[in-house]
Design an enzyme around this catalytic site. Structure first.
Site, PDB file in Angstrom:
ATOM      1  N   THR A   7      35.488 -39.571  16.103  1.00  0.00           N
ATOM      2  CA  THR A   7      35.587 -40.132  17.458  1.00  0.00           C
ATOM      3  C   THR A   7      36.919 -39.744  18.096  1.00  0.00           C
ATOM      4  O   THR A   7      36.982 -39.404  19.278  1.00  0.00           O
ATOM      5  CB  THR A   7      35.471 -41.674  17.399  1.00  0.00           C
ATOM      6  N   HIS A  15      36.747 -36.271  19.328  1.00  0.00           N
ATOM      7  CA  HIS A  15      36.101 -36.165  20.648  1.00  0.00           C
ATOM      8  C   HIS A  15      37.109 -36.512  21.747  1.00  0.00           C
ATOM      9  O   HIS A  15      37.155 -35.855  22.789  1.00  0.00           O
ATOM     10  CB  HIS A  15      34.911 -37.123  20.744  1.00  0.00           C
TER      11      HIS A  15
HETATM   12 ZN    ZN Z   1      36.027 -44.147  12.820  1.00  0.00          ZN
END
Ligand code: ZN
Ligand code: NAD
Length: 358
Positions: A44, A47
């Site tokens: 994440t 990203h």
């Molecule tokens: Zn995580």
């Protein structure tokens, strides 16, 4: 006088993150302040670093990033009576409301109002983190800070792996990223028979074999069905854990499942993808989407398993002081790392902040 802390911020609407000085967060009556010691880098965060379409839609510019952490409580809100200053902890990074039907039924992880630290609200890549006391998970002495810092992704692995009964079952995991590899370790720990993990990246498969007793298959060079017949498996896999987000891997999983098999999907495909639904129907497969961790049952079970011999420590391949975060992100973005851990305590011991004087 307000004290400041260093933190890793999405300061600009472009690729990268920036180390800044910010005021230490002021806590509310139901919060605690945590001195962060170690944090984990997550896909994440990659990203958000890359500033892809999803993060542009989701992440506010100016956000303190990060959601995988371990630290120590240094301040308690006035309503917090069941935690102590000095308590070592990790914590659930999904902040939930109190009003949805799901929450009121005790299914906290299914709250549609969930907001994530380091995604929607200020997060843990900082010397200090404000967190609702409700979200704190105390760490037993047997769990070191660096493992505390990866309990969030281990929780994804545990939640997915425990979606179905694995005892004596043959399990296929597609994707040997950090979460897939930890899920393999969990599946073995709870008593699966054969655990097979696939990837297209040999470095990651080699890492999987170092972390746990798993059969690794590089699908670019090896036929999965030959491997299963070599294991003496007459039919397909009983349980599938999809952990790559890759369409080809999912298709291969559907083919490799037994009639009536069960599939838990954690991997997030990049967009809409073509699925051969008729194959899934005729195989009578059950497919379950998995999001986050069960709050707090997953935390309870993973800590119990860690205290009872589950060992995922070798999934951590890189440690860096927080100031060297760019090296940490480079290691993660290379695709050849396991978990990358940033150390926030290094170099900051001499700067003891007087919280009570704020
Ligand atoms: Zn995580
Ligand atoms: P990762 O990207 O590090 O690992 C994915 C792995 O899949 C990589 O090693 C990649 O080489 C491999 N892969 C690519 N093509 C493949 C193929 N054809 N066959 C087999 N493997 C293939 O990801 P991670 O951090 O381990 O997370 C796993 C997945 O779970 C990701 O898709 C991530 O976005 C998702 N995720 C979901 C949640 C949730 O709450 N649902 C939470 C965290 C992560």
């Amino acid at each position: 006088m307000s004290e400041t802390m260093k933190c890793l911020v999405k300061s600009q609407a472009e690729k990268g993150l920036w180390m800044e000085q910010r005021e230490i967060p002021k806590i509310g009556p139901d919060d605690v302040l945590i001195r962060v010691k170690k944090t984990g880098l997550c896909g994440t965060d990659a990203h958000i670093w890359n500033w892809d379409d999803w993060s542009q839609r989701t992440v506010p510019v100016g956000l303190v990033t990060g959601h995988e952490f371990a630290g120590e409580i240094v301040e308690l809100g006035q309503n917090v009576h069941d935690l102590e200053i000095g308590q070592r902890c990790s914590g659930e990074g999904h902040l939930i409301g109190h009003l949805s039907r799901q929450v009121r039924a005790g299914r906290f992880h299914l709250d549609p109002e969930t907001r994530g630290i380091g995604v929607n609200v200020d997060g843990a890549f900082a010397e200090y983190l404000k967190l609702p006391a409700f979200n704190v998970v105390p760490l037993p002495d047997t769990i070191p800070d660096e493992i505390g810092a990866i309990l969030d992704p281990l929780g994804n692995a545990v939640h997915t792996a425990l979606s179905f009964d694995l005892v004596g079952e043959d399990v296929l995991i597609t994707g040997a990223g950090p979460i897939g590899v930890m899920a393999a370790a969990v599946a073995k720990h709870v008593g699966a028979r054969h655990v097979v993990i696939t990837d297209v990246n040999q470095t990651r498969l080699d890492l999987a074999a170092q972390v746990t007793d798993v059969v690794t298959v590089n699908v670019t060079t090896t036929d999965l069905l030959e491997v299963t017949s070599g294991l003496g498996m007459k039919q397909g896999f009983d349980v599938g854990l999809e952990m790559s987000g890759n369409q080809v891997a999912f298709d291969q999983m559907v083919e490799a499942m037994v009639m009536g098999g069960q599939v838990a999907m954690l991997g997030i495909p990049p967009g809409k993808s073509q699925v051969d639904w008729s194959r899934i129907v005729f195989k009578a497969l059950t497919i379950k989407g998995v999001y986050g961790r069960e709050i707090f049952e997953t935390w309870y079970k993973m800590i119990a398993m860690l205290e009872d011999g589950l060992d995922v420590s070798r999934i951590i391949t890189h440690h860096f002081p927080a100031n060297n975060f760019e090296q940490g992100f480079a290691a993660m973005l290379s695709g050849d790392s396991g978990k990358v851990v940033l150390d926030w305590a290094v170099g900051s011991e001499e700067r003891e902040i007087n919280i009570s004087a704020r």
